[in-house]
Write an enzyme that holds these catalytic residues in place. Structure first.
Site, short mmCIF file in Angstrom:
data_model
loop_
_atom_site.label_atom_id
_atom_site.label_comp_id
_atom_site.label_asym_id
_atom_site.label_seq_id
_atom_site.Cartn_x
_atom_site.Cartn_y
_atom_site.Cartn_z
N SER A 31 0.86 -1.07 -0.05
CA SER A 31 -0.02 -0.01 -0.08
C SER A 31 0.99 1.06 -0.11
O SER A 31 0.46 2.21 -0.40
CB SER A 31 -0.79 0.14 1.20
OG SER A 31 -0.19 -0.20 2.37
N GLY A 68 -1.77 -4.44 1.20
CA GLY A 68 -1.95 -5.70 2.14
C GLY A 68 -0.96 -6.62 1.64
O GLY A 68 -0.94 -7.68 2.42
N ASN A 96 3.94 -5.19 5.79
CA ASN A 96 2.90 -6.10 6.13
C ASN A 96 3.48 -7.14 6.88
O ASN A 96 2.94 -7.99 7.90
CB ASN A 96 1.92 -6.50 5.20
CG ASN A 96 1.21 -5.05 4.60
OD1 ASN A 96 0.72 -4.56 5.27
ND2 ASN A 96 1.19 -4.97 3.24
N ASP A 178 -4.45 7.27 9.91
CA ASP A 178 -4.06 5.83 10.60
C ASP A 178 -2.60 5.81 11.12
O ASP A 178 -2.29 5.01 12.03
CB ASP A 178 -4.18 4.65 9.72
CG ASP A 178 -3.36 4.90 8.53
OD1 ASP A 178 -2.33 5.53 8.55
OD2 ASP A 178 -3.60 3.77 7.66
N HIS A 181 0.30 5.13 6.92
CA HIS A 181 0.40 5.58 5.38
C HIS A 181 0.88 6.82 5.15
O HIS A 181 0.09 7.85 6.03
CB HIS A 181 -0.89 5.09 4.69
CG HIS A 181 -1.22 3.41 4.63
ND1 HIS A 181 -1.90 2.81 5.85
CD2 HIS A 181 -0.79 2.47 3.92
CE1 HIS A 181 -2.09 1.82 5.56
NE2 HIS A 181 -1.19 1.40 4.53
#
Length: 207
Positions: A31, A68, A96, A178, A181
């Protein structure tokens, strides 16, 4: 005069052709590469391409980021994510894996597989690394972060040690709510910092 033109012409034409060739890169990642919750114009590959072109580099960068994705996921799709005719790959995977606490040995094996598979196809790789969250403990941190330096040394890769350098834990405006990112401004910071390493990589491709 005509004789001189006849001798120099083919070499000059070849130089002009090489000078005008557009290097085709693929940004293979998760991502962070894909541009999570950002418009395509603000995603890392697009912003990096614009920054390189502004400095006179003739490049096209395809966005092969999948939100992801783990390193193993990248290995599973590397053959179709990186088409024939690609001049180089910027590899950004592992975040991840770290967030899920995957054994670093698994991540290492997958990243090694990606690099070796691309090498077998004659496609050079630049490696963008990731740091481990401190709450995973010093042992995990040491094993995970060593992956990138070790692979760079083994395969003689251009290495950018930490993809989120200057963004993670910095100005909150550089990250999405979040906290994981990058925002559009954060992507600009990433590009600004990674640019010298990418230019080193391009010099290798042109050499």
């Amino acid at each position: 005069m005509l004789l001189l033109l006849g001798v120099a012409g083919p070499a000059a034409a070849q130089d002009a052709k090489a000078e005008g060739r557009v290097l085709k890169l693929v940004a293979l990642g998760d991502s962070l590469t894909a541009g999570y919750l950002l418009p395509e114009s603000a995603a890392f590959p697009t912003v990096l391409q614009a920054a390189l072109r502004a400095k006179g580099h003739k490049v096209e960068i395809a966005n092969a980021g999948v939100s992801g994705d783990t390193a193993s996921g990248g290995l599973a799709r590397v053959d179709w994510s990186v088409p024939d005719g690609t001049d180089g790959v910027i590899l950004e995977l592992g975040a991840n894996d770290m967030l899920r606490g995957i054994d670093p040995a698994v991540t290492r094996k997958a990243l090694d597989g990606i690099v070796s598979r691309l090498k077998a196809r004659g496609i050079p790789v630049m490696l963008a690394g990731m740091y481990a969250a401190r709450n995973l403990g010093p042992d995990y941190q040491k094993r995970f972060e060593a992956i990138y330096a070790d692979l760079a040394k083994e395969y003689d890769l251009v290495l950018y040690p930490f993809f989120l350098d200057g963004v993670q834990g910095a100005d909150p405006r550089l990250a999405l709510p979040d906290g994981l990112h990058p925002s559009a401004e954060g992507v600009k910071t990433i590009v600004e910092r990674i640019l010298p390493s990418v230019e080193t990589f391009l010099a290798r491709l042109k050499g």
